[in-house]
Scaffold this motif. Structure first.
Motif, short mmCIF file in Angstrom:
data_model
loop_
_atom_site.label_atom_id
_atom_site.label_comp_id
_atom_site.label_asym_id
_atom_site.label_seq_id
_atom_site.Cartn_x
_atom_site.Cartn_y
_atom_site.Cartn_z
N LYS A 1 0.91 -0.96 -0.07
CA LYS A 1 -0.14 0.11 -0.08
C LYS A 1 0.83 1.29 -0.07
O LYS A 1 0.72 2.24 -0.59
CB LYS A 1 -0.83 0.07 1.13
N ALA A 2 1.96 1.31 0.68
CA ALA A 2 3.03 2.38 0.96
C ALA A 2 3.60 2.41 -0.41
O ALA A 2 3.88 3.78 -0.76
CB ALA A 2 3.87 2.15 1.89
N HIS A 3 4.10 1.24 -1.28
CA HIS A 3 4.86 1.72 -2.41
C HIS A 3 4.09 0.62 -3.61
O HIS A 3 4.90 -0.36 -3.75
CB HIS A 3 6.25 1.01 -2.07
N PRO A 4 3.29 1.18 -4.33
CA PRO A 4 2.28 0.46 -5.26
C PRO A 4 3.24 0.32 -6.43
O PRO A 4 4.24 0.89 -6.77
CB PRO A 4 1.24 1.47 -5.86
N GLY A 5 3.33 -1.06 -6.82
CA GLY A 5 4.11 -1.78 -7.87
C GLY A 5 5.67 -1.98 -7.43
O GLY A 5 6.43 -2.30 -8.50
N LYS A 6 5.86 -1.83 -6.29
CA LYS A 6 7.31 -2.13 -5.88
C LYS A 6 7.55 -3.71 -5.81
O LYS A 6 8.88 -3.87 -5.99
CB LYS A 6 7.71 -1.34 -4.75
N ILE A 7 6.63 -4.28 -4.91
CA ILE A 7 7.00 -5.50 -4.45
C ILE A 7 6.94 -6.37 -5.65
O ILE A 7 5.88 -6.46 -6.71
CB ILE A 7 5.94 -6.15 -3.68
N LYS A 8 8.04 -7.10 -5.87
CA LYS A 8 8.20 -8.16 -7.05
C LYS A 8 7.71 -9.62 -6.53
O LYS A 8 8.20 -10.12 -5.72
CB LYS A 8 9.75 -8.08 -7.39
N ILE A 9 6.83 -10.10 -7.27
CA ILE A 9 6.09 -11.45 -6.99
C ILE A 9 6.41 -12.31 -8.15
O ILE A 9 6.13 -11.95 -9.33
CB ILE A 9 4.72 -11.29 -6.89
#
Length: 325
Positions: A146-154
């Motif tokens: 929520k704090a960094h949209p599109g940042k976490i790589k899945i």
């Protein structure tokens, strides 16, 4: 009785006698099990283990052959075109039954060319991180997403696959955005990716990562189910976290459609004994997979209902602009 009718009756009788003779003699050589995914993944391990046990009941060797490509399409089409004598059998997964027919790009790919022996397993998908990850809980992931949209790589396995669909639904239901990276070829490529820190999280089943989890190199943070895994009881369900999301894979075994029924029955009986054996039941408890037998009498209807229901969900996501076909 006219000559034409006599010939038809004689042909039918001879066919029945030959079929019975073939079944009685089956197997008199090695049986090939086509696994449409790479060696080292969850499907590969389960099918190989069951086949080793089943061959004791069948009375002949069952050897595995990995035929990768096309999110299982290459291996399944090999099965579809094989001689219908029982000496080529194959394993199908979610993508084989749901994704490829939905994409409808391969004209030679037709599930009606197969007869289903049984469903062997069911296993929910999960989000998994490595042991050095800063994400210890599902809440950690959601907060950062929520704090960094599109940042976490899945890391998923294939675009348009079950795992892709699961992550897209999670994004929608939790109002978050991830960076989705595909690793075609099954769980083996995902393992390499997460150990090399190419991704922050992988989406697959806990069973697929049982080796890394048991070695303390990875752990699950949520499973897309309503009930906790019997092996990894410390992993919470999406339902517990207020996310109405159930998604998972399965393994089905099949043969070319015209395979003699008596031969199919022999194969079904051998795999049923194998699945119910203490050897398999004790082994499977260690890898987070649920044995979930469904015989040849019910598997075709279950497959049709599963495919139809998921295709409806997928089309709704296309209509909303969330998924591309």
């Amino acid at each position: 009785m006219n000559i034409k009718i006599k010939k038809i009756l004689l042909t039918t009788l001879m066919s029945s006698v030959l079929t019975t003779a073939v079944a009685a003699d089956f197997p008199n050589r090695d049986v090939r099990m086509v696994i449409p995914w790479g060696a080292g993944g969850g499907t590969d391990g389960i099918v190989r283990k069951l086949s080793i046990i089943a061959e004791k009941e069948l009375g002949g060797t069952i050897y595995a052959e990995n035929i990768e490509g096309g999110i299982s399409a290459i291996g399944v089409m090999d099965l579809m075109s094989a001689k219908a004598d029982g000496y080529t059998i194959g394993s199908l997964t979610y993508d084989s039954i749901v994704t490829i027919p939905w994409q409808d790009k391969l004209k030679r790919y037709d599930l009606d060319k197969l007869s289903y022996i049984a469903r062997l397993t069911s296993e929910p998908d999960a989000l998994i991180v490595d042991s050095t990850s800063k994400y210890k809980t599902f809440e950690d992931v959601m907060s950062d997403a929520k704090a960094h949209p599109g940042k976490i790589k899945i890391g998923i396995q294939n675009i348009g696959s079950r795992l892709h669909l699961a992550v897209l639904q999670l994004e929608k239901k939790a109002d978050v955005d991830f960076k989705i990276i595909a690793y075609p070829g099954g769980a083996a490529a995902q393992k390499e990716a997460i150990l090399a820190n190419e991704v922050d999280i992988v989406a697959t089943s806990l069973g697929d990562f049982s080796g890394l989890i048991d070695d303390g190199k990875a752990h699950g943070i949520v499973e897309f189910s309503t009930q906790r895994n019997l092996t990894y009881t410390d992993v919470p369900t999406a339902y517990e976290k207020g996310i109405d999301l159930v998604m998972g894979s399965f393994i089905v075994i099949a043969v070319p459609q015209a395979t003699p029924k008596d031969v199919q029955n022999k194969l079904e009986a051998a795999y049923k004994v194998a699945l119910e054996s203490n050897e398999f039941q004790n082994w499977v408890k260690k890898i987070g997979v649920t044995p979930d037998w469904l015989g040849s009498d019910k598997t075709p209807t279950w497959i049709k209902d599963t495919k139809d229901n998921l295709h409806l969900i997928m089309q709704n996501l296309v209509d909303q602009g969330i998924l591309r076909k």
